[in-house]
Design an enzyme around this catalytic site. Structure first.
Site, PDB file in Angstrom:
ATOM      1  N   ASN A   9      -8.743  -2.629   6.895  1.00  0.00           N
ATOM      2  CA  ASN A   9      -9.605  -3.483   7.723  1.00  0.00           C
ATOM      3  C   ASN A   9      -9.727  -2.839   9.105  1.00  0.00           C
ATOM      4  O   ASN A   9      -8.781  -2.883   9.886  1.00  0.00           O
ATOM      5  CB  ASN A   9      -8.972  -4.886   7.808  1.00  0.00           C
ATOM      6  CG  ASN A   9      -9.734  -5.826   8.740  1.00  0.00           C
ATOM      7  OD1 ASN A   9     -10.848  -5.526   9.175  1.00  0.00           O
ATOM      8  ND2 ASN A   9      -9.127  -6.962   9.044  1.00  0.00           N
ATOM      9  N   LYS A  11     -11.571  -3.767  11.502  1.00  0.00           N
ATOM     10  CA  LYS A  11     -11.882  -4.762  12.541  1.00  0.00           C
ATOM     11  C   LYS A  11     -13.022  -4.264  13.438  1.00  0.00           C
ATOM     12  O   LYS A  11     -13.908  -3.564  12.963  1.00  0.00           O
ATOM     13  CB  LYS A  11     -10.614  -5.100  13.337  1.00  0.00           C
ATOM     14  CG  LYS A  11      -9.467  -5.521  12.406  1.00  0.00           C
ATOM     15  CD  LYS A  11      -8.272  -6.086  13.112  1.00  0.00           C
ATOM     16  CE  LYS A  11      -7.225  -6.433  12.074  1.00  0.00           C
ATOM     17  NZ  LYS A  11      -6.018  -7.027  12.667  1.00  0.00           N
ATOM     18  N   HIS A  94      -9.797 -14.413   7.576  1.00  0.00           N
ATOM     19  CA  HIS A  94      -8.788 -13.664   8.330  1.00  0.00           C
ATOM     20  C   HIS A  94      -8.311 -14.529   9.491  1.00  0.00           C
ATOM     21  O   HIS A  94      -9.085 -15.271  10.088  1.00  0.00           O
ATOM     22  CB  HIS A  94      -9.399 -12.353   8.851  1.00  0.00           C
ATOM     23  CG  HIS A  94      -8.377 -11.432   9.420  1.00  0.00           C
ATOM     24  ND1 HIS A  94      -7.850 -11.618  10.682  1.00  0.00           N
ATOM     25  CD2 HIS A  94      -7.757 -10.351   8.902  1.00  0.00           C
ATOM     26  CE1 HIS A  94      -6.949 -10.664  10.907  1.00  0.00           C
ATOM     27  NE2 HIS A  94      -6.877  -9.883   9.836  1.00  0.00           N
ATOM     28  N   GLU A  96      -7.739 -13.920  12.459  1.00  0.00           N
ATOM     29  CA  GLU A  96      -8.491 -13.743  13.720  1.00  0.00           C
ATOM     30  C   GLU A  96      -9.763 -14.580  13.704  1.00  0.00           C
ATOM     31  O   GLU A  96     -10.205 -15.079  14.736  1.00  0.00           O
ATOM     32  CB  GLU A  96      -8.795 -12.249  13.931  1.00  0.00           C
ATOM     33  CG  GLU A  96      -7.538 -11.494  14.337  1.00  0.00           C
ATOM     34  CD  GLU A  96      -7.511 -10.026  13.929  1.00  0.00           C
ATOM     35  OE1 GLU A  96      -8.570  -9.475  13.582  1.00  0.00           O
ATOM     36  OE2 GLU A  96      -6.408  -9.444  13.953  1.00  0.00           O
ATOM     37  N   GLU A 166      -0.998 -12.959   4.896  1.00  0.00           N
ATOM     38  CA  GLU A 166      -0.854 -12.297   6.191  1.00  0.00           C
ATOM     39  C   GLU A 166      -0.210 -13.261   7.187  1.00  0.00           C
ATOM     40  O   GLU A 166      -0.913 -14.068   7.817  1.00  0.00           O
ATOM     41  CB  GLU A 166      -2.227 -11.890   6.728  1.00  0.00           C
ATOM     42  CG  GLU A 166      -2.953 -10.893   5.864  1.00  0.00           C
ATOM     43  CD  GLU A 166      -3.903 -10.044   6.698  1.00  0.00           C
ATOM     44  OE1 GLU A 166      -3.716  -8.833   6.727  1.00  0.00           O
ATOM     45  OE2 GLU A 166      -4.797 -10.615   7.351  1.00  0.00           O
ATOM     46  N   GLY A 172      -0.804  -7.135  13.783  1.00  0.00           N
ATOM     47  CA  GLY A 172      -1.002  -6.373  15.017  1.00  0.00           C
ATOM     48  C   GLY A 172       0.165  -6.440  15.986  1.00  0.00           C
ATOM     49  O   GLY A 172       0.037  -6.076  17.152  1.00  0.00           O
ATOM     50  N   SER A 212       1.141  -5.531  10.061  1.00  0.00           N
ATOM     51  CA  SER A 212       1.955  -4.396  10.532  1.00  0.00           C
ATOM     52  C   SER A 212       2.497  -3.508   9.409  1.00  0.00           C
ATOM     53  O   SER A 212       3.615  -3.002   9.513  1.00  0.00           O
ATOM     54  CB  SER A 212       3.088  -4.898  11.432  1.00  0.00           C
ATOM     55  OG  SER A 212       2.547  -5.524  12.587  1.00  0.00           O
TER      56      SER A 212
HETATM   57  P1  PGA Z   1      -2.312  -4.963  11.193  1.00  0.00           P
HETATM   58  O1  PGA Z   1      -3.496  -5.948  10.761  1.00  0.00           O
HETATM   59  O2  PGA Z   1      -2.044  -4.054  10.021  1.00  0.00           O
HETATM   60  O3  PGA Z   1      -2.867  -4.203  12.380  1.00  0.00           O
HETATM   61  O4  PGA Z   1      -1.148  -5.806  11.533  1.00  0.00           O
HETATM   62  C1  PGA Z   1      -3.530  -6.482   9.475  1.00  0.00           C
HETATM   63  C2  PGA Z   1      -4.749  -7.352   9.333  1.00  0.00           C
HETATM   64  O5  PGA Z   1      -5.143  -7.997  10.309  1.00  0.00           O
HETATM   65  O6  PGA Z   1      -5.356  -7.430   8.253  1.00  0.00           O
END
Ligand code: PGA
Length: 252
Positions: A9, A11, A94, A96, A166, A172, A212
């Site tokens: 992803n 983003k 997601h 976010e 997740e 992140g 992560s």
């Molecule tokens: P990350 O993000 O690997 O940077 O923690 C995962 C995600 O948001 O799908």
């Protein structure tokens, strides 16, 4: 559909030129027996298609879709539009988007139906916040997210869905869930799906871990029985790291 896969992803990152370089680099090195999905910013889906032509193991995903089919929704994109671009997968819900765009399970349920109606595979994200985990509410939160967004589906529809666990506190932050913490939730998700749709269907649904993932923790996470792959954010922006993560799920 492969039960094992790795999704990147990107983003809201990269210019078009950078994204072309990255996808070429990844596609050139991805093991032939792997199965990967890349979710670039939506404007790049079409220009990046030429780089995956003839690559049966590399697929493209959108990061979001609107819940209506068409209409006066300035700036939005619908499932039939994605389908007309040849997009095969789409991330839905997601954290976010849940946080910044206030997306609710009811709307996510509509998005999932729209995608399935247009033969696009939803990658549906669930996960608890740190506060919810600390209060012992993880399973309750996950149950609600699954029930309200997926349980309107017919058995033959849910078979077409990918689930991504997740934990919000791991996205992140550099603080991944331990393999044991993740496996506990993954096996819970599979059992919950089995209760409603039966063991056969539940055992076929890919459940990805996200939060992560990096080149060093991927193998331990992917070796858990109910972790079928990963949804990778930050580390998917670096070809070297992403390839290492893919290899961890598809060893020689
Ligand atoms: P990350 O993000 O690997 O940077 O923690 C995962 C995600 O948001 O799908």
């Amino acid at each position: 559909m492969s039960r094992k896969l790795v999704v990147g992803n990107w983003k809201m990152n990269l210019t078009l030129e950078q994204s072309k370089e990255l996808i070429q680099d990844v596609v050139g090195r991805v093991p032939f027996h792997s199965y990967i999905v890349i979710a670039p910013p939506v404007a790049y889906l079409h220009p990046l298609k030429e780089f995956i032509v003839g690559k049966k193991n590399v697929h493209l995903a959108a990061q979001n879709v609107h819940h209506e089919e068409f209409g006066a929704f300035t700036g939005e994109l619908s499932a039939p539009m994605l389908a007309s671009l040849g997009v095969e997968y789409c991330i839905v819900g997601h954290s976010e988007r849940r946080t910044h765009f206030k997306e609710k399970n009811e709307t996510l349920a509509q998005k999932i139906t729209q995608l399935l109606n247009h033969e696009i595979t939803p990658i549906y994200c669930v996960g608890e916040t740190l506060e919810q985990r600390e209060k012992g509410r993880t399973f309750e939160v996950i149950k609600k997210q699954l029930k309200e967004a997926l349980f309107h589906l017919e058995p033959e529809q849910i078979e077409q869905v990918i689930i991504a666990y997740e934990p919000v506190w791991a996205i992140g932050t550099g603080k991944n869930a331990t393999p044991e913490q993740a496996e506990e939730v993954h096996s819970f998700i599979r059992k919950y799906i089995a209760n409603k749709y039966g063991e056969d269907i539940a055992s076929e649904i890919p459940i990805l871990y996200g939060g992560s993932i990096n080149a060093s923790n991927a193998s331990a996470l992917f070796s858990q029985p109910n972790i079928d792959g990963g949804l990778v954010g930050g580390a998917s922006l670096n070809a070297e790291d992403f390839i290492q993560i893919i290899k961890a799920n598809f060893p020689n």
